[in-house]
Design a protein around this motif. Structure first.
Motif: not given
Length: 396
Positions: A173-182
């Motif tokens: 979930a943290i990687w998903k949130r990161l990828d959305d932000a990037l």
């Protein structure tokens, strides 16, 4: 010893790294941390030795590090030599002490005033979330060129990136949130890049595109994108968290809070700087060993990742007396929160100048500012650490 709050685990570090660091400094000053596969250097003198030895401990360009996943490579933190110098020229152009003095008042004061006005009549607030973070992201966002991007978006960007860097447990979930932000950062910054290609301006983005280049030449978006992410992450959150940490230190000591309220202008810079030492907003800087190197009785093998833990060094009792205590009147000694040359933080003049204005105005304009005893003050993080909940009251 398992389960102890002094054990070196990702969870303990995230919640409160200081008991862990204290134990490491006394028992294992160079410790291998499985979570990030790196050697932690925790004592002040050892951190200075490693940080000052660029020949042996160069910047880490390793692609399996969390920085590679979050920022991309190469970026200003992973570069060295001429390439690094040339890029730093662009970044630093508008961030010298002289340049900062020329624009910091006009940039910061109206924003500080706007946020103080928005909470003043309430008599209480979480000062981190409602004041220091928004001031920081708005001002630095404007400096970068993100003048149209709302605060909420900017705050989400740095939280998503900071969590990604500390994602020791590999939480999807943290990687998903990161990828959305990037993806959102790339979209917005890409548009601004195109605009600056047509018409260069005074934004930090524009300076990074053109600074240090031959006339008529410009850096490509691919070339600067990782560095812009570094600037977004470090820049948006660092001044805000530094000010919040200093404010938390002041409010935890009624004597110092009183002195600050009586003479805010005279003491703001002193308090801000002690806050930087007490809780380093950026707690770790990564390096890689270019050869075997023995330090504090441990051999760090060639090719190993090394973390210079500034957050720990700044609490080393051999360097700072009563190091766990916030004391703005302590004897002035340099701390390590802005890192080491040649990678010393570009934004240190701007961060200090913004922090000084924000702290002074908060104590000047919110009478009898104090902690709210009914709510808990909380901090979180270790690579990036800030007081996330700073519940305060004042006489409205």
């Amino acid at each position: 010893m398992t389960g102890s709050h002094t054990e070196l685990t990702g969870e303990n570090l995230y919640r409160d790294p200081y008991p862990v660091y204290s134990r490491l400094r006394s028992e294992q000053p160079v410790a291998f941390f499985e979570g990030t596969k790196e050697y932690f250097i925790t004592r002040f003198d050892d951190c200075r030795t490693v940080g000052g030895n660029d020949k042996v401990f160069g910047p880490s360009g390793s692609t399996d590090r969390p920085e590679a996943r979050v920022m991309g490579m190469p970026n200003v933190l992973t570069m060295s030599g001429e390439d690094h110098q040339c890029l730093r020229e662009g970044i630093d152009q508008n961030l010298t002490q002289e340049r900062v003095r020329s624009f910091v008042e006009g940039l910061t004061r109206p924003v500080v005033q706007r946020y103080i006005d928005s909470i003043k009549k309430n008599g209480e607030a979480n000062l981190t979330v409602e004041l220091f973070e928004p001031i920081s992201v708005r001002c630095i966002g404007d400096v970068i060129g993100l003048t149209e991007t709302p605060n909420e978006t900017l705050v989400e960007w740095f939280h998503a990136m900071a969590l990604g860097l500390q994602n020791v447990s590999n939480d999807a979930a943290i990687w998903k949130r990161l990828d959305d932000a990037l993806a959102e950062i790339d979209r917005q910054m890409g548009d601004l890049y195109q605009a600056c290609l047509t018409k260069p301006n005074n934004s930090l983005l524009s300076h990074v595109m053109y600074g240090g280049m031959q006339k008529g030449e410009v850096r490509s978006w691919e070339e600067i994108s990782p560095t812009m992410r570094v600037i977004i992450l470090g820049g948006l959150q660092e001044p805000g968290h530094a000010a919040a940490n200093a404010c938390a230190g002041l409010l935890s000591s009624s004597d110092q809070a009183k002195i600050m309220a009586e003479q805010p202008q005279e003491n703001a810079m002193r308090a801000f700087d002690e806050g930087l030492r007490w809780i380093a907003p950026i707690g770790v800087t990564p390096r890689v060993a270019r050869e075997d190197f023995e330090i504090a009785g441990t051999v760090i093998p060639q090719g190993a990742s090394v973390a210079i833990v500034m957050g720990s060094a700044n609490r080393d009792a051999t360097r700072f007396e009563d190091a766990d205590k916030f004391d703005m009147f302590r004897k002035k000694k340099q701390h390590l929160s802005f890192g080491f040359r040649p990678h010393f933080c570009s934004g240190h003049f701007l961060s200090r100048a913004m922090g000084e204005i924000a702290l002074a105005e908060v104590f000047r304009q919110l009478p009898e500012l104090r902690l709210d005893p009914s709510r808990e003050m909380k901090g979180k993080g270790w690579r990036f650490r800030g007081i996330s909940d700073l519940p305060a009251k004042w006489n409205a």
